[in-house]
Structure formats: structure tokens, C-alpha cells
Write an enzyme that holds these catalytic residues in place. Structure first.
Site, short mmCIF file in Angstrom:
data_model
loop_
_atom_site.label_atom_id
_atom_site.label_comp_id
_atom_site.label_asym_id
_atom_site.label_seq_id
_atom_site.Cartn_x
_atom_site.Cartn_y
_atom_site.Cartn_z
N HIS A 125 0.85 -1.19 0.00
CA HIS A 125 0.00 0.00 0.00
C HIS A 125 0.88 1.24 0.00
CE1 HIS A 125 -3.19 2.80 1.13
NE2 HIS A 125 -4.02 1.85 0.73
N ASP A 139 -7.69 -5.51 0.27
CA ASP A 139 -8.13 -6.38 -0.81
C ASP A 139 -7.73 -7.84 -0.64
OD1 ASP A 139 -9.52 -4.49 -2.25
OD2 ASP A 139 -7.67 -3.70 -3.11
#
Ligand code: ACO
Length: 389
Positions: free
Chosen positions: A270, A324
Site C-alpha cells: 500500500h 483487498d
């Protein structure tokens, strides 16, 4: 050649660039914390609903009982879609990706609105914009579900008054009113996806908002940015990986080979979180329980095995599982088709996109960065006949 004399710093990916002050969302990427309007994501997923969270994000404070009732009713009233939108969805080829269908339909909603633009500014103008956005937010589950049914040669289901946003979406997909457990799982997933500061899709919305475009254009911009596998598409890719790997015993070989080939493990990494994504923690907990309830333990254990293998290989790096890694799995266990995952992300994120666009418009400045020109200038035009073949 550029005529700029002083050294220019190029912020590729706009890493570390601030475009506004904000009171909407605080992402603490070092300490694994996420707050919407000051409330932690753990607190909201345990105690709130998607509708209340959307109100909080858009209006800046938790609603009173009456305000929430009015807000819920407003969304409920806006859910039905025009028959023209249904015809449009029906006319799309069967190969059409669900996010492409949603993007097309949201854009078309603007065409069906006789007054897509709100011309008055100030407080009233802001409310008119929010109202347009709530119409989009309300119709989005109806659009996604109708598209999914139409492509499967089933009649679309009308929204059912009295159901929550989460429950009504699951109902319109399956024609079955979901039980309280599945409804709560979907509600929590929607809360978790509702907002995440200045990510690619929110920035895309903000850029469009800064031109004073209408809300349909703003939300369509967000959906476009969500399309790619580095942002919205990662939940689909992560589940496909788990399905391909198929069994926990294959996980180590998959991860070893993927990393050796410099492939990215989907659902990992991320730009802001250099530690655990707090949304991942909530979803993993839900996923564990859901897998037991739905008898999907092999698939879930495969995801766990990929995760532990990847964590071992990536130990010492700032790459951790993100939202996710389990969201796709959770949606799959709720019986949702894989290419609806990113549309669901959009469905939820409309709240955050709206909040940020409104906040930016409070003291708007057209977003217009620069590109450092490093090409040539003053070239002589050569007619095509005289150019080398
Ligand atoms: N698997 C393996 N290696 C990775 C991963 C990953 N998932 N993510 C980053 N890396 C590696 C890169 O290969 C790179 O290595 P290198 O320096 O040896 O070339 C290094 O980490 C830095 O990569 P960047 O792309 O610069 O890192 P950034 O922080 O910008 O990446 C991103 C963020 C794009 C999300 C990235 O981690 C990624 O591609 N992840 C996979 C897709 C994904 O899960 N996206 C969802 C994000 S959450 C969301 O949008 C809702």
C-alpha cells in the site's frame, strides 16, 4: 528544451504531495489506524451502519435519530432507476465488464437528469450537489444488480422499501432477502470501503470537481480511476489468485515463483500503509467466521497460506496485506460474482468521493499541475513525402 533555470522537483505519483487540508479521514500508515471524521474504523464497523457512516462522511457529524431516518428515507426513495437506464444496461454486450457497465450507467444518469448541473453556489448549492450525489449513491446498487441479472437472462428486481442499503443490494442480486448475518457482513464491508483519504479515485473526483463539473461527471471520474488492478481491481485479482492456487499446499510454490518473476502479490502493499492495513484485520476476522458458516474453508485456508508464505518472503519489507487480500473472498462467500467486487467498492466509496469533492469545493482552486518539458522546440516541419519511409 525547458527554459526553467532552477532545479525542478518532480513528484512522480504525487507521493507526499498535499492538495488540501481535510477533516474527513485520517490514515495512520505507520500505526495501522484509520479514522473517519475522528471515529476509528473498528468503532464504526462494530457500532454503525453504512447509511450512518455515509451521513457522517458527507455531513461531518453523526446524525440525530431524525436526521438518520430522513437520510435513509431519501436514499430509499432515490433507489429506483429509469427504464431507459435498464434498456441501456440490457443493450450492453454479454462480455461487458460490470465496472464498465456501472461507469456507463452512472454517466447516463447525468443524461437522464434534466438539470445535472447545480448552478447556485454557497450553502444551498452544496446541498443541491450532495442531493445529486445521494441520488447516484442510492441508484448504484440497483444498477449493479440489474446489470448482473440482465446478463444472466433474469428480470431485474425492484428495490424493496424498508431494507438497508446492504440488504437491498443482496436482495436485488439474488431475489432473496438476506439473513441478518449476511446483511451485517455486507454492511461492514461497505463501511470499510466508504472512504480512504486522497487515493487515486478520490483524487480523480477532486480534479473533476475543481473544474466545477456536475456530480455525475465527478463520480464517473472516480469509477474510471478505480478500474485498474493497482487500485479497485486488486480485490478481483487477489481472489483469482486464491482460486488458481486452489489448495493451501500450493501456496508456497506460487509465492516463491511469483516473487522470483517480480510479480506482485495482489492484496499486498500500500502506498500509505507500511504496516497492517486496519481494514484487512476486520475483513480477515469476518472471513474466518464466514468461511466456517458457508463451508468454504479450503478456499479460505488457501488465502491464509498465501498470506503467511508472502509475509515470510517479504519479511523486513514494508509490504503487508491490504484491504483487498480478503475483501474479494468475503464477497465471494456471500455468493457475489467476481467482477462485481470493484463495482461494490465504487458503490461504497461514493460517500467518500462526495465528501472530498464537497470539502475541496468549499475553497476551490482549479487543479492544474505542471509537466517539465524535456523535448525539443523549434523543429522545422518536414512534408510527409520528404520523410524517410
Ligand atoms: N507484491 C510484491 N512486491 C511488491 C508488492 C506486492 N504486492 N507491492 C509492492 N512491491 C514491491 C515492488 O515490486 C517494489 O519493489 P522494488 O523496489 O524491488 O522494485 C517495491 O515493493 C515498491 O513498490 P511500489 O510500487 O513503489 O510501492 P507502492 O507503495 O507505490 O505500491 C501498490 C503500492 C501499487 C498498492 C503496490 O503495493 C501493489 O501493486 N500492490 C498490489 C496491488 C494491490 O493490492 N492493490 C490494492 C491497494 S489497496 C487499494 O487500492 C484499495
Amino acid at each position: 528544451m525547458s527554459s526553467i533555470k532552477e532545479p525542478v522537483i518532480i513528484h512522480k505519483g504525487l507521493d507526499g504531495v498535499y492538495v488540501k487540508e481535510s477533516r474527513i479521514c485520517y490514515v495512520d500508515g505507520e500505526a495501522s489506524r484509520l479514522f473517519y471524521r475522528g471515529y476509528s474504523i473498528e468503532e464504526l464497523t462494530a457500532k454503525s451502519t453504512y447509511e450512518e457512516t455515509a451521513y457522517l462522511l458527507i455531513y461531518g457529524a453523526l446524525p440525530s435519530k431524525t436526521q438518520l431516518q430522513e437520510f435513509v428515507k431519501r436514499i430509499e426513495d432515490y433507489r429506483p432507476i429509469d427504464s431507459g437506464i435498464l434498456q441501456l444496461l440490457q443493450s450492453l454486450p454479454s462480455t461487458c465488464n460490470a465496472l464498465d457497465a456501472l461507469r456507463t450507467a452512472i454517466s447516463a444518469l447525468g443524461a437522464y437528469d434534466p438539470e445535472p448541473e447545480t448552478t447556485s453556489w454557497g450553502v444551498g448549492g452544496m446541498e443541491a450537489r450532495i442531493d445529486k450525489s445521494l441520488q447516484i449513491l442510492a441508484k448504484t446498487p440497483t444498477i449493479i444488480a440489474a446489470f448482473d441479472r440482465l446478463r444472466n437472462h433474469q428480470d431485474p428486481i425492484n428495490p424493496k422499501p424498508g431494507l438497508s442499503h446492504a440488504a437491498d443490494f443482496l436482495y436485488m442480486l439474488s431475489n432473496n432477502v438476506p439473513d441478518a448475518y449476511d446483511t451485517r457482513v455486507m454492511d461492514v464491508a461497505l463501511i470499510l470501503h466508504a472512504e480512504h483519504e486522497m487515493n487515486a479515485s478520490t483524487f480523480a473526483c477532486t480534479v473533476t470537481a475543481s473544474t466545477l463539473a456536475d456530480m455525475y461527471s465527478i463520480i464517473t471520474s472516480g469509477i474510471c480511476a478505480l478500474r485498474g488492478p493497482l487500485h479497485g481491481g486488486a480485490n478481483e485479482a487477489a481472489l483469482k489468485t486464491v482460486m488458481e492456487v486452489g489448495d493451501p499446499s500450493n501456496a508456497e510454490a506460487y509465492v516463491t515463483q511469483a516473487l522470483a518473476e517480480k510479480k506482485r502479490i495482489m492484496g499486498f502493499g500500500h502506498r500509505v500503509y507500511k504496516t497492517w492495513d486496519p481494514r484487512y484485520k476486520v475483513l480477515k476476522k469476518i472471513g474466518t467466521e464466514l468461511a466456517e458458516r458457508k463451508g468454504q474453508t479450503t478456499l479460505f485456508n488457501t488465502a491464509l497460506a498465501i498470506e503467511s508464505s508472502a509475509l515470510r518472503h517479504l519479511a523486513g519489507s514494508p509490504i503487508f496485506p491490504n484491504v483487498d487480500s480478503y475483501s474479494g473472498l468475503v464477497f465471494h462467500m456471500l455468493g457475489i460474482t467476481i467482477d462485481l467486487f470493484t463495482p461494490i467498492f465504487a458503490l461504497s466509496r461514493i460517500a467518500g468521493w462526495t465528501a472530498h469533492s464537497m470539502e475541496y469545493l468549499e475553497s476551490n482552486r482549479l487543479i492544474r499541475p505542471k509537466a517539465l518539458y524535456v523535448g525539443q522546440i523549434g523543429l522545422e516541419y518536414v512534408p510527409i513525402e520528404q520523410r524517410p519511409a
